[in-house]
Design a protein around this motif. Sequence first.
Motif, PDB file in Angstrom:
ATOM      1  N   CYS A 385       0.859  -1.204   0.000  1.00 28.42           N
ATOM      2  CA  CYS A 385       0.000   0.000   0.000  1.00 28.42           C
ATOM      3  C   CYS A 385       0.886   1.241   0.000  1.00 28.42           C
ATOM      4  CB  CYS A 385      -0.994  -0.003   1.156  1.00 28.42           C
ATOM      5  SG  CYS A 385      -0.301   0.320   2.753  1.00 28.42           S
ATOM      6  N   GLU A 386       0.341   2.298  -0.558  1.00 26.62           N
ATOM      7  CA  GLU A 386       1.105   3.544  -0.675  1.00 26.62           C
ATOM      8  C   GLU A 386       1.052   4.330   0.623  1.00 26.62           C
ATOM      9  OE1 GLU A 386      -0.488   5.737  -3.915  1.00 26.62           O
ATOM     10  OE2 GLU A 386       0.309   4.350  -5.413  1.00 26.62           O
ATOM     11  N   GLY A 387       1.787   5.404   0.675  1.00 27.45           N
ATOM     12  CA  GLY A 387       1.711   6.245   1.870  1.00 27.45           C
ATOM     13  C   GLY A 387       2.870   7.233   1.908  1.00 27.45           C
ATOM     14  N   THR A 388       3.018   7.879   3.048  1.00 28.69           N
ATOM     15  CA  THR A 388       4.099   8.843   3.252  1.00 28.69           C
ATOM     16  C   THR A 388       4.858   8.456   4.504  1.00 28.69           C
ATOM     17  OG1 THR A 388       2.625  10.538   2.377  1.00 28.69           O
ATOM     18  CG2 THR A 388       4.599  11.330   3.504  1.00 28.69           C
ATOM     19  N   ALA A 389       6.181   8.582   4.447  1.00 30.24           N
ATOM     20  CA  ALA A 389       6.980   8.346   5.653  1.00 30.24           C
ATOM     21  C   ALA A 389       8.039   9.439   5.750  1.00 30.24           C
ATOM     22  CB  ALA A 389       7.640   6.976   5.605  1.00 30.24           C
ATOM     23  N   TYR A 390       8.424   9.779   6.982  1.00 25.43           N
ATOM     24  CA  TYR A 390       9.424  10.817   7.226  1.00 25.43           C
ATOM     25  C   TYR A 390      10.753  10.185   7.592  1.00 25.43           C
ATOM     26  CZ  TYR A 390       5.987  14.541   7.184  1.00 25.43           C
ATOM     27  OH  TYR A 390       5.034  15.440   6.793  1.00 25.43           O
ATOM     28  N   ARG A 391      11.777  10.570   6.851  1.00 26.96           N
ATOM     29  CA  ARG A 391      13.123  10.078   7.138  1.00 26.96           C
ATOM     30  C   ARG A 391      13.596  10.675   8.470  1.00 26.96           C
ATOM     31  NH1 ARG A 391      17.078  11.297   2.231  1.00 26.96           N
ATOM     32  NH2 ARG A 391      17.347  13.211   3.418  1.00 26.96           N
ATOM     33  N   MET A 392      14.647  10.126   9.034  1.00 26.60           N
ATOM     34  CA  MET A 392      15.093  10.577  10.361  1.00 26.60           C
ATOM     35  C   MET A 392      15.435  12.068  10.420  1.00 26.60           C
ATOM     36  SD  MET A 392      18.959   9.276  10.893  1.00 26.60           S
ATOM     37  CE  MET A 392      18.724   7.530  10.839  1.00 26.60           C
ATOM     38  N   ASP A 393      15.723  12.674   9.269  1.00 31.60           N
ATOM     39  CA  ASP A 393      16.025  14.111   9.269  1.00 31.60           C
ATOM     40  C   ASP A 393      14.779  14.952   8.979  1.00 31.60           C
ATOM     41  OD1 ASP A 393      15.805  13.165   6.702  1.00 31.60           O
ATOM     42  OD2 ASP A 393      17.535  14.247   5.908  1.00 31.60           O
ATOM     43  N   GLY A 394      13.591  14.310   8.993  1.00 29.88           N
ATOM     44  CA  GLY A 394      12.349  15.067   8.815  1.00 29.88           C
ATOM     45  C   GLY A 394      11.961  15.290   7.368  1.00 29.88           C
ATOM     46  N   VAL A 395      12.647  14.629   6.424  1.00 28.67           N
ATOM     47  CA  VAL A 395      12.293  14.769   5.002  1.00 28.67           C
ATOM     48  C   VAL A 395      11.210  13.728   4.675  1.00 28.67           C
ATOM     49  CG1 VAL A 395      13.150  14.509   2.632  1.00 28.67           C
ATOM     50  CG2 VAL A 395      14.558  15.656   4.359  1.00 28.67           C
ATOM     51  N   PRO A 396      10.027  14.181   4.198  1.00 33.03           N
ATOM     52  CA  PRO A 396       8.980  13.202   3.878  1.00 33.03           C
ATOM     53  C   PRO A 396       9.225  12.539   2.527  1.00 33.03           C
ATOM     54  CG  PRO A 396       8.156  15.448   3.591  1.00 33.03           C
ATOM     55  CD  PRO A 396       9.590  15.576   4.004  1.00 33.03           C
ATOM     56  N   LEU A 397       9.008  11.241   2.463  1.00 35.49           N
ATOM     57  CA  LEU A 397       9.169  10.501   1.212  1.00 35.49           C
ATOM     58  C   LEU A 397       7.852   9.823   0.868  1.00 35.49           C
ATOM     59  CD1 LEU A 397      12.601   8.666   1.709  1.00 35.49           C
ATOM     60  CD2 LEU A 397      12.189  10.851   0.636  1.00 35.49           C
ATOM     61  N   ARG A 398       7.529   9.836  -0.403  1.00 34.79           N
ATOM     62  CA  ARG A 398       6.317   9.166  -0.868  1.00 34.79           C
ATOM     63  C   ARG A 398       6.644   7.685  -1.083  1.00 34.79           C
ATOM     64  NH1 ARG A 398       1.241   9.317  -0.143  1.00 34.79           N
ATOM     65  NH2 ARG A 398       0.185   8.041  -1.666  1.00 34.79           N
ATOM     66  N   LEU A 399       5.832   6.816  -0.550  1.00 36.23           N
ATOM     67  CA  LEU A 399       6.070   5.381  -0.704  1.00 36.23           C
ATOM     68  C   LEU A 399       5.150   4.823  -1.773  1.00 36.23           C
ATOM     69  CD1 LEU A 399       5.973   4.378   3.082  1.00 36.23           C
ATOM     70  CD2 LEU A 399       7.921   5.216   1.788  1.00 36.23           C
ATOM     71  N   LYS A 400       5.760   4.090  -2.697  1.00 37.19           N
ATOM     72  CA  LYS A 400       4.950   3.426  -3.731  1.00 37.19           C
ATOM     73  C   LYS A 400       4.492   2.073  -3.194  1.00 37.19           C
ATOM     74  CE  LYS A 400       8.497   3.835  -6.545  1.00 37.19           C
ATOM     75  NZ  LYS A 400       9.411   3.852  -7.680  1.00 37.19           N
ATOM     76  N   ALA A 401       3.620   1.430  -3.950  1.00 41.59           N
ATOM     77  CA  ALA A 401       3.215   0.067  -3.573  1.00 41.59           C
ATOM     78  C   ALA A 401       3.655  -0.865  -4.692  1.00 41.59           C
ATOM     79  CB  ALA A 401       1.709   0.007  -3.378  1.00 41.59           C
ATOM     80  N   PRO A 402       4.872  -1.415  -4.593  1.00 44.20           N
ATOM     81  CA  PRO A 402       5.343  -2.258  -5.696  1.00 44.20           C
ATOM     82  C   PRO A 402       4.542  -3.543  -5.872  1.00 44.20           C
ATOM     83  CG  PRO A 402       6.914  -2.267  -3.863  1.00 44.20           C
ATOM     84  CD  PRO A 402       5.892  -1.229  -3.557  1.00 44.20           C
ATOM     85  N   MET A 403       3.841  -3.956  -4.811  1.00 47.51           N
ATOM     86  CA  MET A 403       3.083  -5.209  -4.882  1.00 47.51           C
ATOM     87  C   MET A 403       1.589  -4.917  -4.849  1.00 47.51           C
ATOM     88  SD  MET A 403       4.554  -8.144  -2.454  1.00 47.51           S
ATOM     89  CE  MET A 403       3.239  -8.823  -1.524  1.00 47.51           C
ATOM     90  N   LYS A 404       0.811  -5.758  -5.503  1.00 46.64           N
ATOM     91  CA  LYS A 404      -0.644  -5.565  -5.474  1.00 46.64           C
ATOM     92  C   LYS A 404      -1.165  -6.063  -4.126  1.00 46.64           C
ATOM     93  CE  LYS A 404      -4.543  -7.305  -7.963  1.00 46.64           C
ATOM     94  NZ  LYS A 404      -4.837  -8.256  -6.945  1.00 46.64           N
ATOM     95  N   GLY A 405      -1.936  -5.247  -3.447  1.00 43.89           N
ATOM     96  CA  GLY A 405      -2.384  -5.626  -2.111  1.00 43.89           C
ATOM     97  C   GLY A 405      -3.693  -6.392  -2.110  1.00 43.89           C
ATOM     98  N   ASN A 406      -3.775  -7.395  -1.247  1.00 49.31           N
ATOM     99  CA  ASN A 406      -5.040  -8.113  -1.062  1.00 49.31           C
ATOM    100  C   ASN A 406      -5.648  -7.805   0.297  1.00 49.31           C
ATOM    101  OD1 ASN A 406      -5.024  -9.470  -3.525  1.00 49.31           O
ATOM    102  ND2 ASN A 406      -3.548 -10.951  -2.735  1.00 49.31           N
ATOM    103  N   ARG A 407      -4.958  -6.962   1.060  1.00 54.51           N
ATOM    104  CA  ARG A 407      -5.454  -6.658   2.409  1.00 54.51           C
ATOM    105  C   ARG A 407      -5.656  -5.148   2.512  1.00 54.51           C
ATOM    106  NH1 ARG A 407      -1.280  -9.949   6.214  1.00 54.51           N
ATOM    107  NH2 ARG A 407       0.342  -8.635   5.337  1.00 54.51           N
ATOM    108  N   PRO A 408      -6.549  -4.709   3.378  1.00 55.38           N
ATOM    109  CA  PRO A 408      -6.732  -3.258   3.520  1.00 55.38           C
ATOM    110  C   PRO A 408      -5.512  -2.629   4.197  1.00 55.38           C
ATOM    111  CG  PRO A 408      -8.065  -4.444   5.130  1.00 55.38           C
ATOM    112  CD  PRO A 408      -7.443  -5.479   4.254  1.00 55.38           C
ATOM    113  N   SER A 409      -5.349  -1.336   4.021  1.00 56.89           N
ATOM    114  CA  SER A 409      -4.249  -0.628   4.682  1.00 56.89           C
ATOM    115  C   SER A 409      -4.634  -0.342   6.137  1.00 56.89           C
ATOM    116  CB  SER A 409      -3.972   0.685   3.952  1.00 56.89           C
ATOM    117  OG  SER A 409      -5.097   1.533   4.091  1.00 56.89           O
TER     118      SER A 409
END
Lengths: 424, 119
Positions: A385-409
Motif C-alpha cells: 500500500c502507498e503512503g508517506t513516511a518521514y526520514r530521520m532528518d524530517g524529510v517526507p518521502l512518498r512510498l509506492k506500492a510495488p506489490m498488489k495488495g489483497n489486504r486493507p491498509s
Amino acid sequence: MLTKAKDVVCTFCGCLCDDIILTLDENRIVRVERACANGMGLFKNYNPDLLSPKIRGKEASWEKAIKEASEILSSAKYPLIYGLSSTSSEAQRVSVKLAEALGASIDSTSSVCHGPTGLAMQFVGEPTCTLGEIKNRADLLIFWGCNPIVSHSRHFARYSVMPKGRFVQDGRKGRKMVVIDVRLTQTARVADVFLQVKPGGDFELLVALKALVKGKSLDAVEAGGISTKVLQELVTDMKACRYGMIFFGMGLTMTKGRDLNVRELFSLVKELNDHTKFSALPMRGHGNVTGADQVMSWLCGYPFAVNFSKGYPRYGPGEFSVVDLLCNKETDALLVLASDPVAHLPSKAVDHIMEIPTIVIDPAESLSAKKATVYFPTAMYGVDCEGTAYRMDGVPLRLKAPMKGNRPSDEEVLEAILEGVRRC
Amino acid sequence: MSKEKNGKEIVCTMISGRTLEQAKEMHSGKNSKSYSEAVGKVYVSPLLLNELGLAEGEKIVLKSSFGRAEARAYVDPGLPHFVVFIPMGPVANLLVGYETEGTGMPSFKGVQVEVCGAC
Ligand code: SF4
C-alpha cells in the motif's frame, strides 16, 4: 512472470533508503537488491497470506472484527492508542482522529526511544539539518550512544561516513569519525577515535565538553571516565572543523538523565555554533517514527503522550505515556497500531496488556497480535500500500506500492473502526 | 526455572540494545525458537565470565529490583568489566525499570543487576 520495481523505499529504519530494487513474482518478493540485512529481512519475510482478521484467536469476517473492536473501544473508560511508528503518516493521522473521538490517550513508540529528545527540543530548540547536508559538508562526525552498523546499516554508506560529498570530495578520508559509547561496539571499532564513557557518565561528559568549548579550564582530571586531556583534543577538533555533526542514540535517552542528557547535548551544539557550523540528529529507529512525531505535532501540538479525555489535547510524558499508563493499570483497552509492545515494553507493562482487551493492527502476527482480542492483518506501507513516511532528518518521502495488495491498509481499518465507534 | 549457583553475586550494570541477530530473527517471527535464542543471550566481559566460573553458552541468572531473568552467557571483549549487555526483547525487559521519571521512558539501559551462574 517476473517484474522489477526500482527505487523502492525500505521502511525498516529511519534511513528510509530509497534505492531498493525488488524482483516480484506475482505477489511474492523473490529478490531484494541493495538493502542491508535488516531491510532484506523486512522484504524477504513479508507474508501477505494472512487475510482474515481474528477474534480471540479465531478467524472472523472483517465486519464482525470491526464491530467487536469498535465496541471494545467505545465501552472502555480509558482507552489507549499506541504504536504508530511503522505505518504511514496517513494512518497516523486517522489514529489521532480516533483518539479524539474516543477521548483516549495516544502515544507512539517515541516515548520509549527518542521521547526524551522531544522534551529536550522543547527546551533548547533543534539544531537540525538534512542528511544531504551531512553527506556534502560534514568533516567531523560524532556518533554518541548509537551503533548504526547494527541498527542503521547503510547510514555510513549513504549519508555520513563514506560518501564523497560536494565539499568532502575525499569521502571517508575527508571526514574524522569519533564514537562515544559505553561499549566498544561494531561502530566504535571503525572509528578514528573511540571514547569509552563510563555507564551513566554522559551528562558529566557533556557538561565538561561545554565548559571547555566556552574556554573554561577543568579542575578534574577526568569527566565521565575520560581524561580532560582527551576531551580538550576533542574540543579542538570540534572548533576546527568546517561542519560538525553529532548523531546520537538511545545511549543518551534510555540512561540516567534521559532528556537532560539530550538538553545538554543540544546546548553544547548551540555553543559550538559560535565557532563553526554544527548540528545534531537523533538516530530514529522505526521507519516512520519521525512521521509519528510530525503528525502528532501538527494535529495535537505535541509529539507524543497526548490525552483527549477533556475533549482537547493535553500533553503528559510520564502520565499519558504508554509505560506509565500500563504500569499504573489505568488503561482498560488498548489499540496497538503497527507495533509490538508485548515484545518491547517492560514486563510490568506487558502484564497489564495481558489483562485488558487489545486490538492489534499489523501486517504480521506479532507477539502482541497473538494475544489480541481482535487482530487485523493489514497491508504493509511501502510494499502493498502507498503512503508517506518521514526520514530521520524530517524529510517526507512518498512510498509506492510495488506489490498488489489483497489486504486493507492500516488507514482503511482505522477509518472503519472510527465509523464503528461513531455508530456505537 | 534454574536455580542460582551458590557463590557470590556480582553487581553489574545492564544495558539492552539492538543486535544484528535479534533484528534478523525478529523478521523470521517473534514466535520462533531462533528469536527466543537470539534475545535469550547475555554478553559479558571475558573477566566477568571467568569470575562467574562459567563457560560460553552456560546459563546466567540476573536479578534487578524489578525482576529476574535467565540468559546464556557469551563473551564480548568490548564490554567493560562490570557491564552486561542483553539484546532488546522479552528477556531484557524482565529486568528493566518501569519508573519513567516524568518522561515516559523507562530504564532500558543502566539498570543495576546482580549476576551469578545458574545450576
Ligand atoms: S539502512 Fe535501514 S532503511 Fe536502509 S536498507 Fe537498511 S534497514 Fe532499510
